[in-house]
Design a protein around this motif. Structure first.
Motif, PDB file in Angstrom:
ATOM      1  N   ALA A   1       0.836  -1.202   0.000  1.00  0.00           N
ATOM      2  CA  ALA A   1       0.000   0.000   0.000  1.00  0.00           C
ATOM      3  C   ALA A   1       0.873   1.255   0.000  1.00  0.00           C
ATOM      4  CB  ALA A   1      -0.910  -0.004   1.225  1.00  0.00           C
ATOM      5  N   PRO A   2       0.456   2.321  -0.697  1.00  0.00           N
ATOM      6  CA  PRO A   2       1.275   3.536  -0.772  1.00  0.00           C
ATOM      7  C   PRO A   2       1.617   4.145   0.581  1.00  0.00           C
ATOM      8  CG  PRO A   2      -0.446   3.592  -2.438  1.00  0.00           C
ATOM      9  CD  PRO A   2      -0.734   2.405  -1.579  1.00  0.00           C
TER      10      PRO A   2
ATOM     11  N   ASP B   1       3.986   7.896  -9.258  1.00  0.00           N
ATOM     12  CA  ASP B   1       2.684   7.266  -9.519  1.00  0.00           C
ATOM     13  C   ASP B   1       1.646   7.550  -8.447  1.00  0.00           C
ATOM     14  OD1 ASP B   1       3.990   5.802  -7.561  1.00  0.00           O
ATOM     15  OD2 ASP B   1       3.099   3.911  -8.171  1.00  0.00           O
ATOM     16  N   VAL B   2       1.888   8.548  -7.587  1.00  0.00           N
ATOM     17  CA  VAL B   2       0.922   8.859  -6.545  1.00  0.00           C
ATOM     18  C   VAL B   2       0.493  10.311  -6.662  1.00  0.00           C
ATOM     19  CG1 VAL B   2       1.764   7.124  -4.918  1.00  0.00           C
ATOM     20  CG2 VAL B   2       2.796   9.387  -4.935  1.00  0.00           C
ATOM     21  N   THR B   3      -0.643  10.638  -6.064  1.00  0.00           N
ATOM     22  CA  THR B   3      -1.166  11.996  -6.155  1.00  0.00           C
ATOM     23  C   THR B   3      -0.346  12.933  -5.271  1.00  0.00           C
ATOM     24  OG1 THR B   3      -2.693  11.634  -4.316  1.00  0.00           O
ATOM     25  CG2 THR B   3      -3.477  11.075  -6.535  1.00  0.00           C
TER      26      THR B   3
ATOM     27  N   GLY C   1      10.672   6.990  -9.836  1.00  0.00           N
ATOM     28  CA  GLY C   1       9.975   5.795 -10.278  1.00  0.00           C
ATOM     29  C   GLY C   1       8.711   5.612  -9.470  1.00  0.00           C
ATOM     30  N   PRO C   2       7.943   4.556  -9.735  1.00  0.00           N
ATOM     31  CA  PRO C   2       6.783   4.252  -8.904  1.00  0.00           C
ATOM     32  C   PRO C   2       7.187   4.094  -7.446  1.00  0.00           C
ATOM     33  CG  PRO C   2       6.800   2.901 -10.886  1.00  0.00           C
ATOM     34  CD  PRO C   2       8.121   3.582 -10.841  1.00  0.00           C
ATOM     35  N   LEU C   3       6.287   4.437  -6.537  1.00  0.00           N
ATOM     36  CA  LEU C   3       6.624   4.485  -5.115  1.00  0.00           C
ATOM     37  C   LEU C   3       7.184   3.159  -4.611  1.00  0.00           C
ATOM     38  CD1 LEU C   3       6.694   5.797  -2.350  1.00  0.00           C
ATOM     39  CD2 LEU C   3       4.236   5.364  -2.135  1.00  0.00           C
TER      40      LEU C   3
ATOM     41  N   GLU D   1      -1.250  14.776  -2.967  1.00  0.00           N
ATOM     42  CA  GLU D   1      -1.684  14.753  -1.571  1.00  0.00           C
ATOM     43  C   GLU D   1      -0.884  13.757  -0.731  1.00  0.00           C
ATOM     44  OE1 GLU D   1      -3.696  14.586  -4.183  1.00  0.00           O
ATOM     45  OE2 GLU D   1      -4.661  16.561  -4.082  1.00  0.00           O
ATOM     46  N   VAL D   2      -0.358  12.715  -1.364  1.00  0.00           N
ATOM     47  CA  VAL D   2       0.418  11.713  -0.628  1.00  0.00           C
ATOM     48  C   VAL D   2       1.792  12.264  -0.251  1.00  0.00           C
ATOM     49  CG1 VAL D   2       1.446   9.397  -0.772  1.00  0.00           C
ATOM     50  CG2 VAL D   2      -0.828   9.818  -1.729  1.00  0.00           C
ATOM     51  N   ASN D   3       2.287  13.231  -1.035  1.00  0.00           N
ATOM     52  CA  ASN D   3       3.585  13.854  -0.778  1.00  0.00           C
ATOM     53  C   ASN D   3       4.697  12.817  -0.707  1.00  0.00           C
ATOM     54  OD1 ASN D   3       5.523  15.827  -0.298  1.00  0.00           O
ATOM     55  ND2 ASN D   3       5.098  15.959   1.893  1.00  0.00           N
ATOM     56  N   ALA D   4       4.771  11.979  -1.714  1.00  0.00           N
ATOM     57  CA  ALA D   4       5.756  10.894  -1.735  1.00  0.00           C
ATOM     58  C   ALA D   4       7.044  11.347  -2.418  1.00  0.00           C
ATOM     59  CB  ALA D   4       5.175   9.666  -2.425  1.00  0.00           C
ATOM     60  N   GLU D   5       7.623  12.422  -1.872  1.00  0.00           N
ATOM     61  CA  GLU D   5       8.931  12.901  -2.310  1.00  0.00           C
ATOM     62  C   GLU D   5       9.743  13.252  -1.072  1.00  0.00           C
ATOM     63  OE1 GLU D   5       9.342  15.394  -5.822  1.00  0.00           O
ATOM     64  OE2 GLU D   5       7.154  15.609  -5.851  1.00  0.00           O
ATOM     65  N   TRP D   6      11.046  13.020  -1.161  1.00  0.00           N
ATOM     66  CA  TRP D   6      11.930  13.244  -0.022  1.00  0.00           C
ATOM     67  C   TRP D   6      13.188  13.960  -0.483  1.00  0.00           C
ATOM     68  CZ3 TRP D   6       8.991   9.092  -0.964  1.00  0.00           C
ATOM     69  CH2 TRP D   6       8.195   8.579   0.060  1.00  0.00           C
ATOM     70  N   VAL D   7      13.721  14.811   0.387  1.00  0.00           N
ATOM     71  CA  VAL D   7      15.026  15.439   0.182  1.00  0.00           C
ATOM     72  C   VAL D   7      15.907  15.057   1.364  1.00  0.00           C
ATOM     73  CG1 VAL D   7      16.308  17.588  -0.073  1.00  0.00           C
ATOM     74  CG2 VAL D   7      14.030  17.360  -1.091  1.00  0.00           C
TER      75      VAL D   7
END
Length: 265
Positions: free
Chosen positions: A150-151, A193-195, A226-228, A197-203
């Motif tokens: 699951a994401p 591959d996620v919206t 790439g995909p999460l 709102e999920v904020n699936a990015e990191w620095v």
């Protein structure tokens, strides 16, 4: 960074144990080498994972205030019969029920010894969720089966890994962790591959005083895209950087440098 709800972790542990049992009962060769853990067979991997769950169940159920030696945990190494998928499956099923029951009864705030400075049952619910998330990936790779997660769990697995690396740098500054220190370098993880709102990015910034990280979209020295699920598996060294699902932009050497040195300690 926001943790998932305690019940969400408990539900996920139950689901992940069920999926790991499905690998055991899929007809896969239990003696096959696990590509991502080449010192282990598939059966060894399953016994290791179940043993970790049994150890945590005893810690949480007894509200242990210090580490419990492995040899004090009943059936920590699994069933006596070797190479028997039915026996392994039954042991895993019982193990999953035990640890989930102990974690649900404790709730997230019970005081329990833990190795990462967070002495609560909630720490163990999260840690076992991601122990399963990653080792189930190992098992499915060994069995040649598809893997999905699951994401929200995949994103939280990346958060937890970064927190662990931070903890290791602060408390166990071994050579590999120390080498991650240094000015002016950064890593960006970008799930495609996620919206938003999920904020699936990191620095992740590698500084002289240690690493720091945050969720967000920023230019960095190197980016992994790439995909999460693929980004998570790549960041956990379960998927090669050359995999078609992944794209590396910028100084690949820095990402490889990180992957070689970011460890539990």
């Amino acid at each position: 960074m926001t943790l998932l709800a305690h019940d969400r972790y408990c539900d996920e542990i139950a689901q992940q144990v069920g999926r790991l049992r499905a690998v055991v009962m899929s007809g896969a060769d239990l003696s096959a080498t696990v590509p991502t853990c080449p010192d282990w067979s598939l059966e060894h991997l399953v016994r290791h994972t179940g043993g970790a769950l049994r150890w945590v169940e005893l810690l949480v159920r007894t509200r242990a205030q210090e580490e419990i030696p492995e040899e004090e945990v009943p059936l920590v190494h699994g069933p006596e019969a070797k190479g028997d998928p039915d026996a392994l499956d039954a042991w895993l099923a019982e193990t999953g029920e035990m640890v989930v029951a102990a974690l649900r009864e404790a709730g997230p705030d019970a005081k329990v010894w833990a190795w990462a400075g967070i002495h609560t049952s909630g720490f163990w619910a999260r840690r076992m969720t991601h122990e399963l998330t990653v080792h189930r990936a190992d098992a499915t790779l060994a069995a040649g089966l598809p893997y999905e997660v699951a994401p929200d769990v995949a994103a939280d697995a990346i958060d937890e890994w970064l927190q662990i690396v931070e903890f290791v740098q602060r408390t166990m500054p071994h050579d590999a962790a120390v080498e991650l220190r240094g000015p002016g370098r950064s890593i960006h993880l970008h799930a495609t591959d996620v919206t938003p709102e999920v904020n699936a990015e990191w620095v992740i910034e590698l500084g002289e005083d240690g690493i720091s990280w945050r969720r967000g979209h920023e230019k960095a020295t190197v980016a992994l895209r790439g995909p999460l699920t693929a980004v998570m598996l790549g960041f956990y060294r379960r998927l090669p950087l050359d995999s078609p699902e992944l794209e590396v932009l910028g100084e690949r050497e820095l990402l490889e440098f990180w992957l070689e040195r970011a460890t539990f300690g």
